[in-house]
Design a protein around this motif. Structure first.
Motif, mmCIF file in Angstrom:
data_model
loop_
_atom_site.group_PDB
_atom_site.id
_atom_site.type_symbol
_atom_site.label_atom_id
_atom_site.label_comp_id
_atom_site.label_asym_id
_atom_site.label_seq_id
_atom_site.Cartn_x
_atom_site.Cartn_y
_atom_site.Cartn_z
ATOM 1 N N ASP A 122 -85.724 -47.308 -37.291
ATOM 2 C CA ASP A 122 -84.585 -46.850 -38.088
ATOM 3 C C ASP A 122 -83.371 -47.787 -37.970
ATOM 4 N N ASN A 187 -80.680 -47.615 -40.659
ATOM 5 C CA ASN A 187 -81.293 -48.299 -41.794
ATOM 6 C C ASN A 187 -80.431 -49.402 -42.410
ATOM 7 N N ARG A 189 -80.438 -52.783 -42.225
ATOM 8 C CA ARG A 189 -81.397 -53.744 -41.682
ATOM 9 C C ARG A 189 -80.812 -55.131 -41.470
ATOM 10 N N PRO A 553 -83.452 -50.287 -50.087
ATOM 11 C CA PRO A 553 -84.710 -50.209 -49.349
ATOM 12 C C PRO A 553 -85.692 -51.326 -49.650
#
Length: 616
Positions: A122, A187, A189, A553
């Motif tokens: 995560d 999240n 990233r 995403p």
């Protein structure tokens, strides 16, 4: 994006690990997976244990001197502090970072001080493990305490980087060689990658005393030669005028795979110039080895001299550095000042800019007009929105300008007297709609009677040549426009405090935009001194689009959202887009050598170049 602490083009993705987790899924969840690096798009190109980067000459000789130049001056060697002017070369030559970027991958970084990085699925934290062999120039090991000290100093003393790392809420030592950064959101990233880019400085040195017995202070400027863990040391300098770096024979990382074939010059010296023309004359005379030309007209006309004709100076036009960079270069009105808050005023300023005539008369048609905040990349918006981009904009329909759905962005086109006059008439119409009128050939506020004036702040006299035609056009419609050119230190201080009407600004965008967009266009950076939100943009739709970019995403969603952001920024007419070249023009003396194939996304200079004199 390159900066004083490295190139920032990041977001983390799966890569081959340094240690392979075994056992059940429950065990895998408990045991960290150590990765040799991080990447944004797909997997890392190189597996753990790779020998070297493909683009280097592993047999490049070490030695010789590289004589370089910079425009401006400097007054500190402290790579952390935002006060003062620090040479970019100090951070890149003297200090190592946790990770090192690969110049042939868009967003890949591999271990330098850190041998590995680990993070949960995560992305709520990231842990870096230092190499056992990492040493400072005095022989002491690089420790987790050094990394923690450096990061905290960055957060405290550099507003720009404090904003950049704002989602890092804690950093702690979690093992003998491990440092863990914890985040306030999941999240995101990009965070593991960008944490690999700040300069790591020695805690014991900065908390010690100088040769005179004075206690050092990381929060103050200094001209004491700083100590680092990088390949070079500051050997000598003349304050503000020159610096000489020498390659360290005892550099701990010289045999690392990420350093093979790099750091080849025995000496790198810099001379600082206040005038770009004088700087070029120094290059022409052989006192400077390498010159990157930023003027299309100069590139076309200034090289008719013997050293070029007989091949002692080599000229090249290379697209490599621009393959992964979206450029926005523009006149930037400061929206913190009331006179620029009306969008019609800002649009009028664009109608007064005659790029086509400038390109023909001053640049030999060697430039292209910029029409996107991500110009020359796949992230640039065009035509009308469609597909996922349109869906994203429709979700924000009540917050974005209606024009984003109906009118593709285009710059006004001039190039001949008739078109120029039509554009100036359009500019005057927009000014009138915004409440201005011409009185005695001066544009004034109809309510207050205050003349409309613009001071364009510049840092170098060489920029004046391309600004003066714009000044004339503005004067023609009654704007009291003028240029103010100041020295490098004054310019830096005024930019940091947003003390200007308009500047000549530039942003370099990566192919994977992320957290830095908040610093460029986000509401939170408007009043944060030192941010790159030069225009003073504060808009809820833009903030939301930036948030969606950070948490995109997948690549398709990132591209669609970035195009939507580009379209909204353009529709507000925050900037007057200028121009750029699609290639980098460089000239260098022929005793410099480089690999036949340069890294796909970089000139690789000076990292992978070498001196032919080194072998003599």
């Amino acid at each position: 994006m390159h900066s004083a602490f490295g190139r920032t083009l990041f977001t983390a993705a799966l890569a081959l690990s340094l240690a392979v987790a075994t056992g059940t899924k429950a065990q895998e969840a408990k045991e960290p997976v150590w990765r040799s690096g991080v990447s944004t798009i797909g997997e890392l190109k190189r597996p753990n244990g790779f020998e070297r980067f493909d683009y280097v000459n592993a047999d490049a000789p070490k030695g010789g001197e590289l004589k370089l130049s910079e425009t401006g001056t400097y007054d500190t060697f402290n790579p952390i502090l935002s006060k003062g002017v620090v040479p970019l070369s100090v951070a890149s030559l003297v200090f190592d970072t946790l990770l090192k970027s690969a110049d042939d991958e868009i967003t890949a970084s591999y271990g330098l001080l850190a041998e590995g990085v680990s993070y949960p699925d995560d992305f709520s934290s990231a842990t870096f493990r230092l190499r056992t062999q990492a040493k400072w120039a005095d022989g002491k090991p690089v420790t987790p305490e050094d990394v923690i000290f450096s990061f905290n100093a960055v957060k405290e003393h550099d507003p720009l980087l404090s904003n950049y790392y704002r989602h890092v809420i804690s950093v702690e030592k979690t093992g003998e060689r491990d440092i863990t950064f914890r985040f306030d959101e999941k999240n995101n990233r990009e965070l593991p990658n960008i944490l690999g880019q700040f300069p790591v400085v020695p805690k014991h040195w900065w908390e010690g005393q100088d040769a005179k017995g004075n206690k050092r202070d990381i929060g103050r400027t200094t001209l004491e030669p700083v100590m680092g863990s990088g390949p070079y040391k500051i050997a000598s300098f003349q304050a503000g005028g020159s610096i000489r770096y020498e390659l360290r024979d005892d550099y701990w990382g010289k045999d690392l795979n990420v350093n093979v074939g790099q750091n080849n010059f025995g000496v790198i010296s810099y001379v600082f110039f206040g005038d770009r023309n004088v700087e070029f004359e120094a290059f022409r005379a052989g006192n400077v080895d390498f010159y990157q030309d930023n003027s299309a007209s100069h590139w076309a006309t200034a090289y008719d001299f013997p050293a070029v004709k007989d091949g002692r100076i080599i000229r090249e036009e290379l697209e490599n550095p621009l393959r992964a960079v979206g450029i926005m270069q523009a006149f930037v009105p400061n929206l913190r000042r009331e006179k620029f808050k009306d969008q019609r005023v800002r649009e009028a300023l664009n109608y007064a800019y005659d790029f086509e005539t400038l390109n023909r008369t001053l640049a030999y048609n060697g430039l292209s007009r910029i029409d996107s905040y991500f110009w020359n990349t796949e992230l640039a918006s065009s035509s009308l929105p469609a597909g996922r981009e349109k869906e994203i904009l429709e979700e924000l329909k009540d917050k974005v300008p209606p024009a984003v759905f109906t009118t593709p962005y285009t710059n006004p086109v001039a190039g001949d007297p008739q078109k120029a006059r039509e554009n100036l008439r359009k500019a005057l119409t927009l000014f009138k709609e915004a409440g201005y009128e011409l009185k005695n050939r001066k544009l004034t506020n109809a309510k207050t009677g205050e003349p409309f004036g613009i001071e364009i702040l510049l840092s170098n006299p060489s920029q004046e040549r391309t600004v003066l035609p714009y000044i004339k056009s503005l004067n023609d419609i009654g704007v009291d426009a003028r240029i103010r050119t100041v020295d490098a230190s004054q310019y830096t201080n005024r930019i940091r405090s947003f003390d200007y009407d308009m500047i000549y600004g530039i942003w370099a965008q990566s192919l994977v935009p992320g957290n830095e967009q908040s610093e460029y266009w986000g509401s939170g950076s408007v009043n944060q001194q030192g941010s790159k939100n030069y225009a003073g943009i504060s808009d809820p739709a833009i903030d939301e689009l930036i948030r969606r970019i950070v948490f995109a995403p997948n690549r398709d969603e990132l591209v669609a959202t970035t195009k939507a952001l580009d379209r909204v920024l353009l529709a507000h007419h925050y900037l007057v887009p200028m121009f750029y070249s699609r290639e980098r023009e460089i000239a260098y003396w022929n005793h410099l050598a480089r690999p036949q194939e340069l890294p796909y996304y970089s000139l690789g200079f000076p990292d992978v170049w070498w001196s032919k004199n080194a072998a003599k």
